[in-house]
Design an enzyme around this catalytic site. Structure first.
Site, PDB file in Angstrom:
ATOM      1  N   TYR A 164     -12.207  -2.049  -4.569  1.00  0.00           N
ATOM      2  CA  TYR A 164     -12.767  -2.256  -3.232  1.00  0.00           C
ATOM      3  C   TYR A 164     -14.296  -2.136  -3.214  1.00  0.00           C
ATOM      4  O   TYR A 164     -14.874  -1.877  -2.151  1.00  0.00           O
ATOM      5  CB  TYR A 164     -12.153  -1.259  -2.249  1.00  0.00           C
ATOM      6  CG  TYR A 164     -10.749  -1.634  -1.781  1.00  0.00           C
ATOM      7  CD1 TYR A 164     -10.532  -2.738  -0.964  1.00  0.00           C
ATOM      8  CD2 TYR A 164      -9.643  -0.871  -2.146  1.00  0.00           C
ATOM      9  CE1 TYR A 164      -9.262  -3.078  -0.522  1.00  0.00           C
ATOM     10  CE2 TYR A 164      -8.354  -1.203  -1.707  1.00  0.00           C
ATOM     11  CZ  TYR A 164      -8.182  -2.307  -0.897  1.00  0.00           C
ATOM     12  OH  TYR A 164      -6.923  -2.656  -0.453  1.00  0.00           O
ATOM     13  N   LYS A 179       0.820  -1.219   0.000  1.00  0.00           N
ATOM     14  CA  LYS A 179       0.000   0.000   0.000  1.00  0.00           C
ATOM     15  C   LYS A 179       0.854   1.270   0.000  1.00  0.00           C
ATOM     16  O   LYS A 179       2.039   1.247   0.345  1.00  0.00           O
ATOM     17  CB  LYS A 179      -0.949  -0.039   1.199  1.00  0.00           C
ATOM     18  CG  LYS A 179      -1.916  -1.226   1.138  1.00  0.00           C
ATOM     19  CD  LYS A 179      -3.013  -1.105   2.179  1.00  0.00           C
ATOM     20  CE  LYS A 179      -4.000  -2.254   2.054  1.00  0.00           C
ATOM     21  NZ  LYS A 179      -5.176  -2.055   2.933  1.00  0.00           N
ATOM     22  N   HIS A 215      -2.302  -5.571   1.231  1.00  0.00           N
ATOM     23  CA  HIS A 215      -3.590  -6.223   1.017  1.00  0.00           C
ATOM     24  C   HIS A 215      -3.346  -7.701   0.755  1.00  0.00           C
ATOM     25  O   HIS A 215      -2.317  -8.059   0.185  1.00  0.00           O
ATOM     26  CB  HIS A 215      -4.286  -5.602  -0.201  1.00  0.00           C
ATOM     27  CG  HIS A 215      -5.469  -6.391  -0.673  1.00  0.00           C
ATOM     28  ND1 HIS A 215      -6.678  -6.348  -0.036  1.00  0.00           N
ATOM     29  CD2 HIS A 215      -5.602  -7.278  -1.695  1.00  0.00           C
ATOM     30  CE1 HIS A 215      -7.525  -7.170  -0.652  1.00  0.00           C
ATOM     31  NE2 HIS A 215      -6.890  -7.742  -1.664  1.00  0.00           N
TER      32      HIS A 215
HETATM   33  P1  CMP Z   1      -7.350  -4.900   2.862  1.00  0.00           P
HETATM   34  O1  CMP Z   1      -6.771  -6.258   3.071  1.00  0.00           O
HETATM   35  O2  CMP Z   1      -6.748  -4.050   1.795  1.00  0.00           O
HETATM   36  O3  CMP Z   1      -8.925  -5.072   2.535  1.00  0.00           O
HETATM   37  C1  CMP Z   1      -9.862  -4.073   2.829  1.00  0.00           C
HETATM   38  C2  CMP Z   1      -9.277  -2.953   3.606  1.00  0.00           C
HETATM   39  O4  CMP Z   1     -10.195  -2.121   4.250  1.00  0.00           O
HETATM   40  C3  CMP Z   1      -8.428  -3.491   4.731  1.00  0.00           C
HETATM   41  O5  CMP Z   1      -7.261  -4.090   4.226  1.00  0.00           O
HETATM   42  C4  CMP Z   1      -8.221  -2.269   5.584  1.00  0.00           C
HETATM   43  O6  CMP Z   1      -7.118  -1.465   5.146  1.00  0.00           O
HETATM   44  C5  CMP Z   1      -9.501  -1.505   5.331  1.00  0.00           C
HETATM   45  N1  CMP Z   1     -10.360  -1.547   6.513  1.00  0.00           N
HETATM   46  C6  CMP Z   1     -10.996  -2.608   7.010  1.00  0.00           C
HETATM   47  N2  CMP Z   1     -11.693  -2.255   8.117  1.00  0.00           N
HETATM   48  C7  CMP Z   1     -11.465  -0.937   8.306  1.00  0.00           C
HETATM   49  C8  CMP Z   1     -11.894   0.003   9.270  1.00  0.00           C
HETATM   50  N3  CMP Z   1     -12.711  -0.356  10.279  1.00  0.00           N
HETATM   51  N4  CMP Z   1     -11.466   1.274   9.149  1.00  0.00           N
HETATM   52  C9  CMP Z   1     -10.649   1.640   8.150  1.00  0.00           C
HETATM   53  N5  CMP Z   1     -10.216   0.779   7.171  1.00  0.00           N
HETATM   54  C10 CMP Z   1     -10.616  -0.489   7.270  1.00  0.00           C
END
Ligand code: CMP
Length: 139
Positions: A51, A11, A117
């Site tokens: 997303y 990221k 991710h």
């Molecule tokens: P990622 O694995 O990229 O998949 C979805 C992303 O959403 C996750 O990692 C986090 O970076 C983000 N995410 C999930 N829950 C929250 C939250 N409660 N607040 C902010 N970001 C979130």
């Protein structure tokens, strides 16, 4: 093929903090084979599409702003049972809860800027890999 592939992104904040080399080394040390990789950048629209599954969540706008704020590395990884193996290896979504020594514990700063991710299912691993790469680059 199914079950042996996962998709990852390093990221923007981990990139900006210069952690890409260490993160790639950790991925390789963990026994994940890099099948395809690119340094690229998402537009806001592309981040929203990637997303889209989270579009009703309160963090969607902030997450997609963040993910389009700078360069990322996108990669397809291969290992037996890759999705679960990589999720275990990177640690919990929130770096504060990630096990010691995991990529998110080492290089994540908060739940949004959680360093990397990782796909959450075999189906999404294929969808996410196809978002960034032609099939011939990773199959
Ligand atoms: P990622 O694995 O990229 O998949 C979805 C992303 O959403 C996750 O990692 C986090 O970076 C983000 N995410 C999930 N829950 C929250 C939250 N409660 N607040 C902010 N970001 C979130």
């Amino acid at each position: 093929m199914a079950g042996n592939i996962t998709f990852t992104m390093i990221k923007p904040k981990a990139m900006a903090n210069g952690h890409m080399g260490n993160i790639l080394s950790k991925i390789i040390e963990g026994g994940f084979k890099i099948k395809a990789m690119k340094l690229t950048r998402l537009t806001k629209e592309q981040a929203m599409e990637f997303y889209a599954v989270h579009k009703e969540r309160p963090f969607y706008n902030g997450l997609t702003d963040f993910m389009s704020s700078g360069p990322i590395i996108a990669a397809v990884l291969e290992k037996e049972n890759a999705v679960q193996a990589y999720r275990d290896y990177i640690g919990a979504t929130n770096p504060a809860e990630a096990a010691e020594g995991t990529i998110r514990a080492l290089y994540g700063t908060d739940i949004e800027a959680n360093a990397v991710h990782g796909s959450d299912s075999d189906e999404n691993a294929v969808i996410e890999s196809s978002f960034f790469f032609a099939k011939r680059e990773w199959v």
